[in-house]
Design an enzyme around this catalytic site. Sequence first.
Site, PDB file in Angstrom:
ATOM      1  N   HIS A  83       1.051  -1.169  -0.031  1.00 11.29           N
ATOM      2  CA  HIS A  83       0.518   0.298   0.066  1.00 11.29           C
ATOM      3  C   HIS A  83       0.742   1.484  -0.231  1.00 11.29           C
ATOM      4  O   HIS A  83       0.149   2.703  -0.573  1.00 11.29           O
ATOM      5  CB  HIS A  83      -0.332   0.201   0.890  1.00 11.29           C
ATOM      6  CG  HIS A  83      -0.851   0.078   2.347  1.00 11.29           C
ATOM      7  ND1 HIS A  83      -0.081  -0.743   3.358  1.00 11.29           N
ATOM      8  CD2 HIS A  83      -0.047   1.282   3.235  1.00 11.29           C
ATOM      9  CE1 HIS A  83      -0.127   0.244   4.024  1.00 11.29           C
ATOM     10  NE2 HIS A  83      -0.078   1.784   4.744  1.00 11.29           N
ATOM     11  N   ASP A 136       0.234  -7.858   2.253  1.00  8.36           N
ATOM     12  CA  ASP A 136       0.782  -5.757   1.821  1.00  8.36           C
ATOM     13  C   ASP A 136       2.062  -6.102   1.040  1.00  8.36           C
ATOM     14  O   ASP A 136       2.105  -5.753   2.512  1.00  8.36           O
ATOM     15  CB  ASP A 136      -0.089  -5.105   2.908  1.00  8.36           C
ATOM     16  CG  ASP A 136       0.095  -3.719   2.634  1.00  8.36           C
ATOM     17  OD1 ASP A 136       0.647  -3.523   1.685  1.00  8.36           O
ATOM     18  OD2 ASP A 136      -0.113  -3.096   3.844  1.00  8.36           O
ATOM     19  N   GLN A 230       0.829   5.072  11.787  1.00  7.17           N
ATOM     20  CA  GLN A 230       0.667   6.245  10.337  1.00  7.17           C
ATOM     21  C   GLN A 230       2.326   6.570   9.798  1.00  7.17           C
ATOM     22  O   GLN A 230       2.807   7.454  10.882  1.00  7.17           O
ATOM     23  CB  GLN A 230      -0.201   7.363   9.802  1.00  7.17           C
ATOM     24  CG  GLN A 230      -1.418   7.121   8.558  1.00  7.17           C
ATOM     25  CD  GLN A 230      -2.659   7.856   8.895  1.00  7.17           C
ATOM     26  OE1 GLN A 230      -1.663   9.111   9.319  1.00  7.17           O
ATOM     27  NE2 GLN A 230      -3.136   7.931   8.716  1.00  7.17           N
ATOM     28  N   GLY A 231       2.618   6.630   8.744  1.00  4.52           N
ATOM     29  CA  GLY A 231       4.386   6.387   8.228  1.00  4.52           C
ATOM     30  C   GLY A 231       5.236   5.615   8.466  1.00  4.52           C
ATOM     31  O   GLY A 231       6.371   5.640   8.021  1.00  4.52           O
ATOM     32  N   ASP A 232       4.854   4.871   9.676  1.00  4.39           N
ATOM     33  CA  ASP A 232       5.830   3.487   9.671  1.00  4.39           C
ATOM     34  C   ASP A 232       5.522   2.238   8.883  1.00  4.39           C
ATOM     35  O   ASP A 232       5.990   1.401   8.928  1.00  4.39           O
ATOM     36  CB  ASP A 232       5.462   2.975  11.180  1.00  4.39           C
ATOM     37  CG  ASP A 232       5.733   4.092  12.340  1.00  4.39           C
ATOM     38  OD1 ASP A 232       7.141   5.059  12.581  1.00  4.39           O
ATOM     39  OD2 ASP A 232       5.070   3.854  13.582  1.00  4.39           O
ATOM     40  N   SER A 233       4.781   2.415   7.895  1.00  6.78           N
ATOM     41  CA  SER A 233       3.483   1.094   7.102  1.00  6.78           C
ATOM     42  C   SER A 233       4.816   0.715   5.941  1.00  6.78           C
ATOM     43  O   SER A 233       5.612   1.652   5.745  1.00  6.78           O
ATOM     44  CB  SER A 233       2.695   1.839   5.945  1.00  6.78           C
ATOM     45  OG  SER A 233       1.722   1.459   7.134  1.00  6.78           O
TER      46      SER A 233
HETATM   47  C1  4AZ Z   1      -0.594   3.638   8.452  1.00  9.57           C
HETATM   48  O1  4AZ Z   1      -1.750   3.879   8.217  1.00  9.57           O
HETATM   49  C2  4AZ Z   1      -1.000   2.506  10.045  1.00  9.57           C
HETATM   50  N1  4AZ Z   1      -1.362   1.113  14.890  1.00  9.57           N
HETATM   51  C3  4AZ Z   1      -0.041   1.970   9.909  1.00  9.57           C
HETATM   52  C4  4AZ Z   1      -0.267   0.537  11.518  1.00  9.57           C
HETATM   53  C5  4AZ Z   1      -0.716   1.189  12.393  1.00  9.57           C
HETATM   54  C6  4AZ Z   1      -1.855   1.719  11.927  1.00  9.57           C
HETATM   55  C7  4AZ Z   1      -2.588   2.588  11.260  1.00  9.57           C
HETATM   56  C8  4AZ Z   1      -1.594   0.079  14.018  1.00  9.57           C
HETATM   57  O2  4AZ Z   1      -0.150   3.297   8.399  1.00  9.57           O
END
Ligand code: 4AZ
Length: 286
Positions: A83, A136, A230-233
């Site tokens: 993603h 993913d 968010q941003g750690d993905s």
């Molecule tokens: C994101 O939006 C996201 N708490 C990544 C990890 C988590 C939630 C959102 C897990 O990239």
Amino acid sequence: MRRSIARALIRPLALAATMTAIPLMGAAPVAADSVVVGGFPIEISQAPWTVALSSRDRFGGTRAGQFCGGVAVSRTTVLTAAHCVAEEVLGAPANQMRDLKVIAGRTDLLSGEGEEIALKDARVNPHYDAVTNSGDFAVLTLAAPLPQSAVVAMAPAGDPAYTAGTQAMVSGWGDTTGGGTYAHRLHAARVRVLADDLCARAYPGGLDGVYRADSMLCAGEVAGGPDACQGDSGGPLVASGRLIGLVSWGSGCGRPGSPGVYTRVSDVLRTLKPAAAGPQRPHKGS
Ligand code: 4AZ
């Protein structure tokens, strides 16, 4: 509206930042839970396999263009989340982006430490399902090799590191509060591998998504607290020195009863052709 906000919460920093209807502050309902993501700053030397994905053209230069994380699994191979590099996030197919880079060896995004490496190829898992989030992951091939010391081994299926209760560490430059505070220094959080039924019960389907134990891994703390955000993905979840997960999704960050969901690395290994995980890929990208 509720539906679209819920969708926004499971999208990467990248998509949130590019959506005009739901800007980053659309994540406010998460902050309203006053969660703390529970991490701490680390030096890149403590998790040298953690890389940042960057495009200054697309996301601006204030944080070196960082929009997702990634992890080095060979000197020229980085895994990230599908993603993160989907066309809807990047605005173009990843292979056509001229300034898409991997930043390695850098603790502080505002510094010039480490190196920025261009991509030779980017492949999204052809089985990735954007609706359920299953599968993913994407495989990035680097134009120049990283030091071997930056590479982490992938835990094979059956590795005890996947067992519920195992201590793990997640690292990245994402949101540190659940309210849109993006780090410029690398952070990490200690989480625990959780039993699949915890995530199956938390995410039975519907607005928040559906947990599939064959391709996903559940981690966090039952009481909430430390979590990826968010941003750690695309970034690494490492246990016993081996990579077990990639940050993928979840409902908010660090909320009790809403664990983090990770791409299960043993499923990545099963999906990849053996050659793709090797140290060299002889063919050139398109
Ligand atoms: C994101 O939006 C996201 N708490 C990544 C990890 C988590 C939630 C959102 C897990 O990239």
